[in-house]
Scaffold this motif. Structure first.
Motif, PDB file in Angstrom:
ATOM      1  N   ASN A  12      36.449  33.296  45.444  1.00 20.40           N
ATOM      2  CA  ASN A  12      36.150  34.397  46.366  1.00 20.40           C
ATOM      3  C   ASN A  12      37.079  35.581  46.125  1.00 20.40           C
ATOM      4  O   ASN A  12      36.652  36.734  46.215  1.00 20.40           O
ATOM      5  CB  ASN A  12      36.239  33.930  47.813  1.00 20.40           C
ATOM      6  CG  ASN A  12      35.051  33.095  48.199  1.00 20.40           C
ATOM      7  OD1 ASN A  12      33.951  33.307  47.716  1.00 20.40           O
ATOM      8  ND2 ASN A  12      35.273  32.133  49.071  1.00 20.40           N
ATOM      9  N   PHE A  13      38.342  35.314  45.835  1.00 23.78           N
ATOM     10  CA  PHE A  13      39.299  36.376  45.501  1.00 23.78           C
ATOM     11  C   PHE A  13      38.848  37.109  44.245  1.00 23.78           C
ATOM     12  O   PHE A  13      38.876  38.342  44.185  1.00 23.78           O
ATOM     13  CB  PHE A  13      40.691  35.777  45.340  1.00 23.78           C
ATOM     14  CG  PHE A  13      41.753  36.747  44.913  1.00 23.78           C
ATOM     15  CD1 PHE A  13      41.866  37.993  45.480  1.00 23.78           C
ATOM     16  CD2 PHE A  13      42.661  36.394  43.933  1.00 23.78           C
ATOM     17  CE1 PHE A  13      42.851  38.885  45.084  1.00 23.78           C
ATOM     18  CE2 PHE A  13      43.648  37.264  43.526  1.00 23.78           C
ATOM     19  CZ  PHE A  13      43.746  38.516  44.108  1.00 23.78           C
ATOM     20  N   THR A  18      36.648  42.012  41.915  1.00 21.97           N
ATOM     21  CA  THR A  18      35.777  42.674  40.946  1.00 21.97           C
ATOM     22  C   THR A  18      34.765  43.578  41.654  1.00 21.97           C
ATOM     23  O   THR A  18      34.458  44.664  41.163  1.00 21.97           O
ATOM     24  CB  THR A  18      35.039  41.658  40.062  1.00 21.97           C
ATOM     25  OG1 THR A  18      34.364  40.714  40.885  1.00 21.97           O
ATOM     26  CG2 THR A  18      35.994  40.942  39.143  1.00 21.97           C
ATOM     27  N   THR A  19      34.263  43.167  42.795  1.00 23.89           N
ATOM     28  CA  THR A  19      33.333  44.010  43.547  1.00 23.89           C
ATOM     29  C   THR A  19      34.013  45.285  44.017  1.00 23.89           C
ATOM     30  O   THR A  19      33.450  46.382  43.919  1.00 23.89           O
ATOM     31  CB  THR A  19      32.771  43.238  44.755  1.00 23.89           C
ATOM     32  OG1 THR A  19      32.140  42.051  44.283  1.00 23.89           O
ATOM     33  CG2 THR A  19      31.790  44.074  45.535  1.00 23.89           C
ATOM     34  N   LEU A  20      35.229  45.160  44.514  1.00 25.11           N
ATOM     35  CA  LEU A  20      35.973  46.333  44.952  1.00 25.11           C
ATOM     36  C   LEU A  20      36.304  47.252  43.784  1.00 25.11           C
ATOM     37  O   LEU A  20      36.258  48.473  43.913  1.00 25.11           O
ATOM     38  CB  LEU A  20      37.253  45.901  45.673  1.00 25.11           C
ATOM     39  CG  LEU A  20      38.027  46.990  46.396  1.00 25.11           C
ATOM     40  CD1 LEU A  20      37.161  47.635  47.463  1.00 25.11           C
ATOM     41  CD2 LEU A  20      39.272  46.409  47.024  1.00 25.11           C
ATOM     42  N   CYS A  21      36.623  46.677  42.637  1.00 24.95           N
ATOM     43  CA  CYS A  21      36.923  47.484  41.453  1.00 24.95           C
ATOM     44  C   CYS A  21      35.680  48.233  40.983  1.00 24.95           C
ATOM     45  O   CYS A  21      35.765  49.367  40.534  1.00 24.95           O
ATOM     46  CB  CYS A  21      37.479  46.604  40.333  1.00 24.95           C
ATOM     47  SG  CYS A  21      38.034  47.521  38.894  1.00 24.95           S
ATOM     48  N   LEU A  28      44.916  50.426  41.502  1.00 26.23           N
ATOM     49  CA  LEU A  28      45.213  49.319  42.412  1.00 26.23           C
ATOM     50  C   LEU A  28      44.128  48.242  42.359  1.00 26.23           C
ATOM     51  O   LEU A  28      44.429  47.047  42.241  1.00 26.23           O
ATOM     52  CB  LEU A  28      45.374  49.841  43.835  1.00 26.23           C
ATOM     53  CG  LEU A  28      45.731  48.823  44.894  1.00 26.23           C
ATOM     54  CD1 LEU A  28      47.110  48.238  44.622  1.00 26.23           C
ATOM     55  CD2 LEU A  28      45.691  49.453  46.264  1.00 26.23           C
ATOM     56  N   THR A  29      42.861  48.655  42.419  1.00 24.68           N
ATOM     57  CA  THR A  29      41.786  47.668  42.408  1.00 24.68           C
ATOM     58  C   THR A  29      41.648  47.005  41.037  1.00 24.68           C
ATOM     59  O   THR A  29      41.344  45.820  40.950  1.00 24.68           O
ATOM     60  CB  THR A  29      40.454  48.298  42.823  1.00 24.68           C
ATOM     61  OG1 THR A  29      40.135  49.373  41.939  1.00 24.68           O
ATOM     62  CG2 THR A  29      40.504  48.792  44.253  1.00 24.68           C
ATOM     63  N   ALA A  30      41.890  47.761  39.974  1.00 22.79           N
ATOM     64  CA  ALA A  30      41.845  47.159  38.636  1.00 22.79           C
ATOM     65  C   ALA A  30      42.990  46.166  38.454  1.00 22.79           C
ATOM     66  O   ALA A  30      42.816  45.103  37.857  1.00 22.79           O
ATOM     67  CB  ALA A  30      41.892  48.248  37.573  1.00 22.79           C
ATOM     68  N   GLY A  31      44.166  46.496  38.974  1.00 24.13           N
ATOM     69  CA  GLY A  31      45.291  45.560  38.908  1.00 24.13           C
ATOM     70  C   GLY A  31      45.033  44.298  39.712  1.00 24.13           C
ATOM     71  O   GLY A  31      45.380  43.191  39.281  1.00 24.13           O
ATOM     72  N   ALA A  32      44.408  44.447  40.871  1.00 29.43           N
ATOM     73  CA  ALA A  32      44.057  43.272  41.672  1.00 29.43           C
ATOM     74  C   ALA A  32      43.034  42.406  40.949  1.00 29.43           C
ATOM     75  O   ALA A  32      43.075  41.174  41.037  1.00 29.43           O
ATOM     76  CB  ALA A  32      43.517  43.710  43.031  1.00 29.43           C
ATOM     77  N   THR A  33      42.136  43.037  40.200  1.00 30.31           N
ATOM     78  CA  THR A  33      41.149  42.277  39.436  1.00 30.31           C
ATOM     79  C   THR A  33      41.815  41.497  38.314  1.00 30.31           C
ATOM     80  O   THR A  33      41.443  40.353  38.035  1.00 30.31           O
ATOM     81  CB  THR A  33      40.069  43.220  38.884  1.00 30.31           C
ATOM     82  OG1 THR A  33      39.499  43.952  39.977  1.00 30.31           O
ATOM     83  CG2 THR A  33      38.987  42.466  38.167  1.00 30.31           C
ATOM     84  N   VAL A  34      42.810  42.091  37.661  1.00 30.40           N
ATOM     85  CA  VAL A  34      43.542  41.376  36.607  1.00 30.40           C
ATOM     86  C   VAL A  34      44.271  40.176  37.200  1.00 30.40           C
ATOM     87  O   VAL A  34      44.230  39.071  36.644  1.00 30.40           O
ATOM     88  CB  VAL A  34      44.529  42.320  35.886  1.00 30.40           C
ATOM     89  CG1 VAL A  34      45.473  41.545  34.981  1.00 30.40           C
ATOM     90  CG2 VAL A  34      43.774  43.367  35.079  1.00 30.40           C
ATOM     91  N   LEU A  70      34.860  38.263  32.045  1.00 33.21           N
ATOM     92  CA  LEU A  70      34.056  39.327  32.633  1.00 33.21           C
ATOM     93  C   LEU A  70      34.896  40.166  33.599  1.00 33.21           C
ATOM     94  O   LEU A  70      34.807  41.402  33.609  1.00 33.21           O
ATOM     95  CB  LEU A  70      32.850  38.731  33.353  1.00 33.21           C
ATOM     96  CG  LEU A  70      31.927  39.720  34.033  1.00 33.21           C
ATOM     97  CD1 LEU A  70      31.242  40.610  33.001  1.00 33.21           C
ATOM     98  CD2 LEU A  70      30.909  38.982  34.870  1.00 33.21           C
ATOM     99  N   ALA A  71      35.722  39.513  34.414  1.00 34.93           N
ATOM    100  CA  ALA A  71      36.580  40.232  35.356  1.00 34.93           C
ATOM    101  C   ALA A  71      37.592  41.098  34.621  1.00 34.93           C
ATOM    102  O   ALA A  71      37.881  42.222  35.057  1.00 34.93           O
ATOM    103  CB  ALA A  71      37.287  39.250  36.280  1.00 34.93           C
ATOM    104  N   LEU A  72      38.144  40.612  33.512  1.00 36.35           N
ATOM    105  CA  LEU A  72      39.079  41.427  32.739  1.00 36.35           C
ATOM    106  C   LEU A  72      38.369  42.633  32.124  1.00 36.35           C
ATOM    107  O   LEU A  72      38.946  43.725  32.042  1.00 36.35           O
ATOM    108  CB  LEU A  72      39.756  40.592  31.661  1.00 36.35           C
ATOM    109  CG  LEU A  72      40.763  39.559  32.173  1.00 36.35           C
ATOM    110  CD1 LEU A  72      41.261  38.699  31.021  1.00 36.35           C
ATOM    111  CD2 LEU A  72      41.926  40.251  32.859  1.00 36.35           C
ATOM    112  N   GLY A  73      37.124  42.467  31.713  1.00 38.06           N
ATOM    113  CA  GLY A  73      36.349  43.602  31.209  1.00 38.06           C
ATOM    114  C   GLY A  73      36.108  44.635  32.299  1.00 38.06           C
ATOM    115  O   GLY A  73      36.211  45.847  32.058  1.00 38.06           O
TER     116      GLY A  73
END
Length: 100
Positions: A12-13, A18-21, A28-34, A70-73
């Protein structure tokens, strides 16, 4: 039921980050996705799925590992959309600029 709780929280995290990014790309959102992608790689134990490519008898590439890729992309796209990292100019507070 207890062994599935943490992997579901991590999944879920990952989906939320990824949805927020995708919705609002920023550093910030890209860093949270990483961070979510890295946490998912280490915390996806019971939800791994089928093994697609076997490294050795104990390790291999699974279906859920592709979610991290996919999330890293998406995170790389978010960093690119956010642009260059520029520190914001220092804003002076209005109270400090007033002379009495």
């Amino acid at each position: 039921m207890a062994p599935l709780f943490y992997p579901l929280v991590f999944m879920n995290f990952l989906f939320a980050a990824t949805t927020l990014c995708l919705a609002r790309p920023s550093h910030l959102t890209a860093g949270a996705t990483v961070v979510a992608a890295v946490v998912w790689i280490f915390g996806n134990g019971p939800l791994e799925g089928a093994i697609l490519w076997r490294l050795n008898s104990a390790h291999g590439l699974t279906v859920s590992d592709l979610l991290s890729a996919l999330a890293l992309g998406i995170a790389m796209w978010g960093f690119r959309e956010a642009g260059a990292w520029k520190p914001s100019p220092k804003r002076r507070r209005r109270l400090l600029n007033r002379r009495y």
